[in-house]
Design an enzyme around this catalytic site. Structure first.
Site, mmCIF file in Angstrom:
data_model
loop_
_atom_site.group_PDB
_atom_site.id
_atom_site.type_symbol
_atom_site.label_atom_id
_atom_site.label_comp_id
_atom_site.label_asym_id
_atom_site.label_seq_id
_atom_site.Cartn_x
_atom_site.Cartn_y
_atom_site.Cartn_z
ATOM 1 N N ASP A 103 40.274 42.496 43.177
ATOM 2 C CA ASP A 103 40.982 41.728 44.212
ATOM 3 C C ASP A 103 40.085 41.437 45.410
ATOM 4 O OD1 ASP A 103 43.148 42.330 42.488
ATOM 5 O OD2 ASP A 103 43.583 44.140 43.637
ATOM 6 N N GLU A 148 50.764 36.115 40.151
ATOM 7 C CA GLU A 148 50.427 36.974 41.285
ATOM 8 C C GLU A 148 49.178 36.462 41.988
ATOM 9 O OE1 GLU A 148 49.918 40.834 39.484
ATOM 10 O OE2 GLU A 148 47.873 40.405 38.830
#
Length: 336
Positions: A32, A207
């Site tokens: 991420d 997401e």
């Protein structure tokens, strides 16, 4: 003597040329990846699970040697003390804010939170916990990001419709300030196409929403399918910057992924990205995590990679394909 001088000059030219290249991955691990550029520095962060960490550097290709600092650790025994995921650093209204998802050790309790720092440099000064950032439904939420359009702040995140896992959708809501959602959430995207529905365990995933602006267009780049599969990929929603962004009909969804695995280059499950400009502002780059082998899943084997991208004639981004690890590439233009 002349020959020696020529060899020395040639060696200097070679070393200078090589100094302007880099190879992926830019760190051995880190899921991420997020970055922001301010006052001549890139500030980078990624999921560290237990705390919030910032890397400070003038060159994102040099993250391995960058200054690294833990800026905040949650107190134990709270609803936000464990499983800290996907932190993002933003400079809003003259202060720094870092958003993150966290829980108490039970995934069902994941929610979004934020800390604040008024210092000019986010690696200095004191970070203060501002609290949970959520809408009135108070449902499961991860991967929050914040952006501004025409003076209005918005938050995007991945969440559940109800109390049970089964499908993660992308939601948007208006904010009255960097730590407060002021209106109802609106669902912008749910898994729709086959390429968004690879999970193997009955969970459907959209997401990691991220905003990319270009001219009069706003692009919402998101991650789809389970991160534990090789099919994790990036999708895209598009809207006019002049549209009502709270109206789901203002957004158009691309029917195909815009960035996905490339077995030929040995890159699997690329996703959860961020964007940045080169130091001279002339180039656009994507920063993303991926795996080097099939079946690596969404654990510690994911590592950050970066590559330049371009724009098509119709104004949409062209990310190309994930490039092979270990291949020398030119650094972002303006790197020193």
């Amino acid at each position: 003597m002349k020959k020696a001088l020529l060899l020395a000059a040639f060696s200097l030219i070679l070393s200078s040329a090589f100094a302007q290249t880099f190879t992926n991955p830019v760190l051995p691990g880190g899921a991420d990846p997020w970055n922001i550029y301010k006052d001549g520095y890139y500030y980078y962060t990624n999921t560290s699970v237990h705390n919030l960490v910032i890397w400070k550097t003038k060159d994102l290709t040099e993250l391995r040697s960058a200054e690294r600092k833990v800026i905040w650790t949650p107190p134990p025994g709270t609803m936000y003390s464990k499983e800290i995921w996907a932190p993002e650093l933003h400079f809003l209204r003259g202060k720094w804010y870092m958003y993150f998802a966290a829980d108490d050790g039970k995934n069902d309790n994941h929610r979004m939170y934020v800390v604040e720092n008024p210092s000019a440099d986010p690696t200095q000064g004191e970070w203060t916990f501002k609290g949970q950032v959520g809408d009135e439904t108070n449902q499961w939420a991860i991967d929050g990001t914040v952006f501004e359009n025409k003076g209005q702040l918005y938050m995007l995140w991945s969440g559940w419709e109800g109390n049970k896992n089964g499908m993660q959708s992308i939601y948007i809501a208006k904010m009255s300030n960097p730590w407060t959602i002021s209106g109802k959430r609106v669902r912008l995207s749910s898994p729709q196409y086959d390429w968004e529905n690879n999970s193997g365990i009955g969970v459907r995933v959209n997401e990691g929403p991220e905003i990319l602006k270009h001219k009069d267009k706003i692009f919402l780049i998101y991650s789809a399918s389970g991160c534990w599969t090789d099919f994790y990929a990036l999708g895209m929603l598009s809207a006019s910057a002049n549209a009502d962004l709270m109206d789901s009909l203002s957004w158009t969804k691309s029917p195909k992924p815009v960035f996905s695995q490339n077995p030929e280059n040995q890159i699997y499950a690329p996703g959860h990205n961020s964007f940045f400009k080169s130091p001279d502002g002339k180039e656009d780059w994507i920063l993303y995590h991926a795996n080097s082998h099939p079946g690596d899943g969404c654990g510690g084997k994911r590592a950050p990679r970066m590559q330049k991208f371009t724009w098509r004639k119709d104004g949409t981004p062209d990310f190309g394909v994930p490039l092979k690890d270990g291949v020398e590439m030119q650094k972002p233009s303006g790197s020193k």
